[in-house]
Scaffold this motif. Structure first.
Motif, PDB file in Angstrom:
ATOM      1  N   LEU A   1      31.657  52.057  44.530  1.00  0.00           N
ATOM      2  CA  LEU A   1      31.710  50.656  44.928  1.00  0.00           C
ATOM      3  C   LEU A   1      30.316  50.153  45.318  1.00  0.00           C
ATOM      4  O   LEU A   1      29.421  50.953  45.608  1.00  0.00           O
ATOM      5  N   SER A   2      30.167  48.839  45.350  1.00  0.00           N
ATOM      6  CA  SER A   2      28.899  48.223  45.778  1.00  0.00           C
ATOM      7  C   SER A   2      28.798  48.290  47.294  1.00  0.00           C
ATOM      8  O   SER A   2      29.671  47.786  48.005  1.00  0.00           O
TER       9      SER A   2
ATOM     10  N   THR B   1      39.199  55.823  40.923  1.00  0.00           N
ATOM     11  CA  THR B   1      39.473  54.453  40.485  1.00  0.00           C
ATOM     12  C   THR B   1      38.373  54.029  39.515  1.00  0.00           C
ATOM     13  O   THR B   1      37.301  54.645  39.455  1.00  0.00           O
ATOM     14  N   ALA B   2      38.630  52.977  38.766  1.00  0.00           N
ATOM     15  CA  ALA B   2      37.645  52.492  37.801  1.00  0.00           C
ATOM     16  C   ALA B   2      37.714  50.970  37.728  1.00  0.00           C
ATOM     17  O   ALA B   2      38.712  50.358  38.123  1.00  0.00           O
ATOM     18  N   PHE B   3      36.643  50.399  37.207  1.00  0.00           N
ATOM     19  CA  PHE B   3      36.558  48.950  37.083  1.00  0.00           C
ATOM     20  C   PHE B   3      36.570  48.571  35.606  1.00  0.00           C
ATOM     21  O   PHE B   3      35.890  49.206  34.783  1.00  0.00           O
ATOM     22  N   LEU B   4      37.349  47.552  35.251  1.00  0.00           N
ATOM     23  CA  LEU B   4      37.438  47.072  33.881  1.00  0.00           C
ATOM     24  C   LEU B   4      36.513  45.868  33.685  1.00  0.00           C
ATOM     25  O   LEU B   4      36.503  44.950  34.505  1.00  0.00           O
TER      26      LEU B   4
ATOM     27  N   VAL C   1      37.162  43.293  41.885  1.00  0.00           N
ATOM     28  CA  VAL C   1      36.459  44.168  42.821  1.00  0.00           C
ATOM     29  C   VAL C   1      37.223  44.327  44.122  1.00  0.00           C
ATOM     30  O   VAL C   1      37.342  45.430  44.666  1.00  0.00           O
ATOM     31  N   GLU C   2      37.741  43.221  44.642  1.00  0.00           N
ATOM     32  CA  GLU C   2      38.465  43.277  45.909  1.00  0.00           C
ATOM     33  C   GLU C   2      39.666  44.215  45.812  1.00  0.00           C
ATOM     34  O   GLU C   2      39.963  44.978  46.735  1.00  0.00           O
TER      35      GLU C   2
ATOM     36  N   PRO D   1      30.299  34.532  43.035  1.00  0.00           N
ATOM     37  CA  PRO D   1      31.325  35.456  42.541  1.00  0.00           C
ATOM     38  C   PRO D   1      32.411  35.663  43.592  1.00  0.00           C
ATOM     39  O   PRO D   1      32.176  35.484  44.793  1.00  0.00           O
ATOM     40  N   LEU D   2      33.587  36.063  43.145  1.00  0.00           N
ATOM     41  CA  LEU D   2      34.740  36.185  44.039  1.00  0.00           C
ATOM     42  C   LEU D   2      34.479  37.111  45.216  1.00  0.00           C
ATOM     43  O   LEU D   2      34.647  36.730  46.377  1.00  0.00           O
TER      44      LEU D   2
END
Length: 296
Positions: free
Chosen positions: A241-242, A190-193, A225-226, A99-100
């Protein structure tokens, strides 16, 4: 393979000009050598060797075949030796897929550390957040975050993915620290799509040993993610975040963890590959290296 064996016997006879000497060299009986040569002549429909009780000589066709085949067999032998050395040796190429974010923040440092020990090994790295078919793409080792791969591959778990709620010091200086989970509703987040659906993923909160999902007031949403990590570092908002991706930021104080209810272990980091046996030594060594470094 039978033709190759017969051709090998013929070359041995042509070199020694003797069925007996060729048999000793090949570790078989003179009768087996004679039979192999006859099978080759039958297959080609050509006479290759003139035989008498005391003398052997090559026919014109036999001499031409000996010249051409000797060069070809030498090239084949060198190719096989090269493959064997590549399998056993520590030079060559390793093809990876990951993964990136994992590739940028975890895999690249692993490659750098491994090449410091084995500088003769080179890497091709394919970065994609989709599941990669390592067989069709000739990938030696794949890495995946989330759930364990289940597509006829050997999978090794390298660690847990733990979520952590955090913010940059500049955000905390400006907006303060949320007192509890409920206070997040008055903060900028913040949020992740989701990469496939485009929908905003909820945050995960651990309460009474169960995972609960909440939606926060997001002022910036990302499908990368970055980019989300960078936004949180710049003080855009609080993010979940992870932890394994932001280890350096947490250790340096660039990001500050908060709200322990948001520390949720659920998913994993996996390494997977197609074969358990006949793996080149360089690939096996890198597999062991990754296991040692990530499980230390």
């Amino acid at each position: 393979m039978q033709i190759i064996r017969s051709l090998t016997m013929f070359i041995a006879v042509a070199n020694a000009m003797s069925f007996r000497k060729a048999a000793i060299e090949q570790g078989v009986s003179p009768q087996a050598v004679s039979k192999a040569v006859k099978q080759l002549e039958t297959h080609l429909g050509l006479k290759l060797i003139h035989r008498s009780t005391r003398h052997l000589s090559l026919t014109e066709e036999g001499a031409q075949l000996f010249k051409d085949a000797s060069l070809g067999m030498q090239m084949l032998s060198e190719a096989l030796v090269g493959l064997e050395q590549s399998k056993q040796g520590m030079d060559g190429k390793i093809r990876l897929a990951a993964p990136l974010a994992f590739g940028n923040r975890v895999l690249t440092p692993l490659i750098e550390a491994f090449q410091a020990i084995h500088p003769g090994i080179h890497f091709d790295v394919l970065l994609s957040d989709d599941f990669v078919d390592i067989v069709s793409l000739r990938i030696d080792i794949g890495f995946r975050t989330g759930l364990s791969p289940e597509r006829n591959v050997i999978s090794r778990k390298l660690g847990e993915i733990v979520s952590v709620i955090c913010a940059a010091p500049k955000y905390i200086d400006k907006f303060g620290m949320p007192a509890d989970i409920h206070a997040l509703q008055t903060h900028r987040c913040t949020a992740f799509l989701h990469p496939q659906t485009g929908k905003e993923l909820p945050w995960e909160i651990l309460a009474n040993e169960e995972i609960n999902y909440i939606h926060v007031p997001s002022v910036a949403r990302f499908n990368n993610v970055e980019a989300e990590i960078e936004a949180v570092k710049q003080g855009v908002g609080i993010g979940q975040l992870s932890e394994y991706l932001i280890t350096q930021e947490l250790e340096s104080g660039a990001l500050v963890p908060m709200l322990p209810e948001g520390r949720v272990p659920r998913l994993g980091i996996y390494m997977y590959y197609a074969e358990r046996v006949n793996i080149p030594s360089r690939v096996r060594r890198f597999i062991d290296f990754c296991m040692d470094r990530m499980l230390a």
